[in-house]
Design an enzyme around this catalytic site. Sequence first.
Site, PDB file in Angstrom:
ATOM      1  N   MET A 127      -4.299  -2.640  -1.128  1.00 37.44           N
ATOM      2  CA  MET A 127      -5.681  -2.176  -1.245  1.00 37.44           C
ATOM      3  C   MET A 127      -6.483  -3.349  -1.785  1.00 37.44           C
ATOM      4  SD  MET A 127      -4.707   1.583  -2.678  1.00 37.44           S
ATOM      5  CE  MET A 127      -3.062   1.005  -3.086  1.00 37.44           C
ATOM      6  N   MET A 152      -3.534  -3.380  -5.844  1.00 41.17           N
ATOM      7  CA  MET A 152      -4.992  -3.183  -5.949  1.00 41.17           C
ATOM      8  C   MET A 152      -5.624  -4.407  -6.590  1.00 41.17           C
ATOM      9  SD  MET A 152      -4.995   0.669  -7.435  1.00 41.17           S
ATOM     10  CE  MET A 152      -3.989   1.954  -6.673  1.00 41.17           C
ATOM     11  N   SER A 174       5.637   6.587  -4.821  1.00 41.00           N
ATOM     12  CA  SER A 174       4.754   5.491  -5.223  1.00 41.00           C
ATOM     13  C   SER A 174       5.046   5.113  -6.668  1.00 41.00           C
ATOM     14  CB  SER A 174       3.292   5.911  -5.097  1.00 41.00           C
ATOM     15  OG  SER A 174       2.491   4.994  -5.812  1.00 41.00           O
ATOM     16  N   GLY A 177       3.403  10.006  -5.578  1.00 39.45           N
ATOM     17  CA  GLY A 177       3.479   9.287  -6.843  1.00 39.45           C
ATOM     18  C   GLY A 177       3.711  10.220  -7.997  1.00 39.45           C
ATOM     19  N   SER A 178       2.653  10.879  -8.443  1.00 40.66           N
ATOM     20  CA  SER A 178       2.772  11.741  -9.622  1.00 40.66           C
ATOM     21  C   SER A 178       3.708  12.924  -9.381  1.00 40.66           C
ATOM     22  CB  SER A 178       1.390  12.225 -10.059  1.00 40.66           C
ATOM     23  OG  SER A 178       0.662  12.727  -8.964  1.00 40.66           O
ATOM     24  N   ASP A 196       1.996  -0.072  -4.477  1.00 40.05           N
ATOM     25  CA  ASP A 196       0.532  -0.088  -4.360  1.00 40.05           C
ATOM     26  C   ASP A 196      -0.069  -1.314  -5.032  1.00 40.05           C
ATOM     27  OD1 ASP A 196      -0.211   2.398  -3.001  1.00 40.05           O
ATOM     28  OD2 ASP A 196       0.702   3.397  -4.725  1.00 40.05           O
ATOM     29  N   MET A 209      -5.120   8.073   4.219  1.00 40.76           N
ATOM     30  CA  MET A 209      -5.304   8.338   2.787  1.00 40.76           C
ATOM     31  C   MET A 209      -5.880   9.741   2.622  1.00 40.76           C
ATOM     32  SD  MET A 209      -4.414   5.595   0.982  1.00 40.76           S
ATOM     33  CE  MET A 209      -4.842   6.435  -0.526  1.00 40.76           C
ATOM     34  N   GLY A 238      -7.141   4.124  -5.107  1.00 38.61           N
ATOM     35  CA  GLY A 238      -7.435   3.492  -6.398  1.00 38.61           C
ATOM     36  C   GLY A 238      -6.637   4.070  -7.557  1.00 38.61           C
ATOM     37  N   PHE A 239      -6.309   5.356  -7.470  1.00 31.39           N
ATOM     38  CA  PHE A 239      -5.648   5.997  -8.604  1.00 31.39           C
ATOM     39  C   PHE A 239      -4.635   7.024  -8.123  1.00 31.39           C
ATOM     40  CE2 PHE A 239      -9.809   4.596  -9.874  1.00 31.39           C
ATOM     41  CZ  PHE A 239      -9.558   3.919 -11.055  1.00 31.39           C
ATOM     42  N   GLY A 240      -3.538   7.153  -8.874  1.00 33.43           N
ATOM     43  CA  GLY A 240      -2.605   8.240  -8.641  1.00 33.43           C
ATOM     44  C   GLY A 240      -3.126   9.525  -9.284  1.00 33.43           C
ATOM     45  N   GLY A 241      -2.489  10.620  -8.936  1.00 28.77           N
ATOM     46  CA  GLY A 241      -2.763  11.882  -9.620  1.00 28.77           C
ATOM     47  C   GLY A 241      -4.033  12.599  -9.204  1.00 28.77           C
ATOM     48  N   HIS A 263       7.249   2.945  -2.302  1.00 31.35           N
ATOM     49  CA  HIS A 263       5.841   2.676  -1.965  1.00 31.35           C
ATOM     50  C   HIS A 263       5.232   1.857  -3.099  1.00 31.35           C
ATOM     51  CE1 HIS A 263       2.086   3.523   0.202  1.00 31.35           C
ATOM     52  NE2 HIS A 263       1.527   3.672  -0.992  1.00 31.35           N
ATOM     53  N   HIS A 293       1.593  -1.370   0.178  1.00 27.38           N
ATOM     54  CA  HIS A 293       0.259  -0.880   0.531  1.00 27.38           C
ATOM     55  C   HIS A 293      -0.778  -1.747  -0.169  1.00 27.38           C
ATOM     56  CE1 HIS A 293      -2.707   2.788   0.207  1.00 27.38           C
ATOM     57  NE2 HIS A 293      -3.158   1.849   1.008  1.00 27.38           N
ATOM     58  N   ASP A 332      -0.808   9.501   2.259  1.00 26.22           N
ATOM     59  CA  ASP A 332      -0.767   8.991   0.883  1.00 26.22           C
ATOM     60  C   ASP A 332      -1.908   9.605   0.078  1.00 26.22           C
ATOM     61  OD1 ASP A 332      -0.536   7.441  -1.416  1.00 26.22           O
ATOM     62  OD2 ASP A 332      -0.989   5.541  -0.432  1.00 26.22           O
ATOM     63  N   GLY A 333      -1.541  10.329  -0.985  1.00 25.11           N
ATOM     64  CA  GLY A 333      -2.534  10.859  -1.902  1.00 25.11           C
ATOM     65  C   GLY A 333      -2.429  12.359  -2.076  1.00 25.11           C
ATOM     66  N   GLY A 334      -2.056  12.775  -3.275  1.00 27.26           N
ATOM     67  CA  GLY A 334      -2.028  14.202  -3.579  1.00 27.26           C
ATOM     68  C   GLY A 334      -0.937  14.986  -2.872  1.00 27.26           C
TER      69      GLY A 334
HETATM   70  C1  DX5 Z   1      -3.666   5.627  -4.387  1.00 27.26           C
HETATM   71  C2  DX5 Z   1      -2.317   5.070  -3.961  1.00 27.26           C
HETATM   72  C3  DX5 Z   1      -1.288   6.109  -3.868  1.00 27.26           C
HETATM   73  C4  DX5 Z   1      -1.020   6.843  -5.157  1.00 27.26           C
HETATM   74  C5  DX5 Z   1      -0.519   8.207  -4.831  1.00 27.26           C
HETATM   75  O1  DX5 Z   1      -4.661   4.684  -4.209  1.00 27.26           O
HETATM   76  O2  DX5 Z   1      -2.401   4.427  -2.699  1.00 27.26           O
HETATM   77  O3  DX5 Z   1      -0.084   5.600  -3.304  1.00 27.26           O
HETATM   78  O4  DX5 Z   1      -0.107   6.199  -5.989  1.00 27.26           O
HETATM   79  O5  DX5 Z   1      -0.380   8.923  -5.998  1.00 27.26           O
HETATM   80  P1  DX5 Z   1      -0.319  10.500  -6.001  1.00 27.26           P
HETATM   81  O6  DX5 Z   1       0.851  10.910  -5.145  1.00 27.26           O
HETATM   82  O7  DX5 Z   1      -0.154  10.828  -7.429  1.00 27.26           O
HETATM   83  O8  DX5 Z   1      -1.620  11.000  -5.403  1.00 27.26           O
HETATM   84 ZN    ZN Z   2      -0.480   3.908  -1.619  1.00 22.22          ZN
END
Ligand code: DX5
Ligand code: ZN
Length: 217
Positions: free
Chosen positions: A67, A36, A7, A198-199, A34, A138, A143-146, A32, A65, A176-178
């Site tokens: 959102m 928003m 991401s 992502g992170s 994102d 999800m 909404g946020f990475g990390g 990927h 993606h 997707d997520g964590g």
């Molecule tokens: C969150 C995004 C994800 C996000 C994942 O709303 O849809 O794609 O970037 O980031 P990580 O892998 O850091 O959880």
């Molecule tokens: Zn995403």
Amino acid sequence: MIKIAPSILSADFTKLGAEIEDIRSAGAEYVHFDVMDGFFVPNISIGIPVLKSVRKMTEMFLDVHLMIDKPVRYAKAFCDAGADLVMFHVEADSYQNISDAIDIVKENGKKVGLALKPRTPASVLYPFIDRLDMALVMTVEPGFGGQSFMHGQLPKIAELRHEIDKRGLACELEVDGGVDPVTAKLVKDAGATVLVAGSAVFGKPDRKAQIDAIRNA
Ligand code: DX5
Ligand code: ZN
């Protein structure tokens, strides 16, 4: 085959082209992307002009993606901007408008996906699932990475895997997520085929080591 979809939300946007080239050479299959809108989720990220620029610099598969609220309004615009797959949230509009958005993406020759927030049950996808190229679970609140991986979503991944197989569909199952080299093993065991990270990829200097560790978890 497992596909890795870094991401770019966690990339350095001052050198986005180089970041994408870095993950390509490290073996990632998808980018990927994102989007928003500050309404469907409490954050604002990137959109159509950035997607157009990315499309010009890479032939990688662009996994977009959305959102955003009422994605039917922008489904064609994201196809035209260069998405290979346009994914939006089943919670983002009425049944009919989600159905219409799926049709628009397909009419424009792109792949289509539907995503589920953590509190939405798998069964909400079933009226649409035969028409999808991808389903997304999800494993954080979007909404946020990390953020930390929500282990409580693993049964939903397994339930969707069961439903896709029962119906004999080619639908990919994305998570997707964590996702990191530890949680990747859990989601693969539950039946995911596309892993967003992502992170865990952009937050470390050696992207190839991270991508390999996630793929081989
Ligand atoms: C969150 C995004 C994800 C996000 C994942 O709303 O849809 O794609 O970037 O980031 P990580 O892998 O850091 O959880
Ligand atoms: Zn995403």
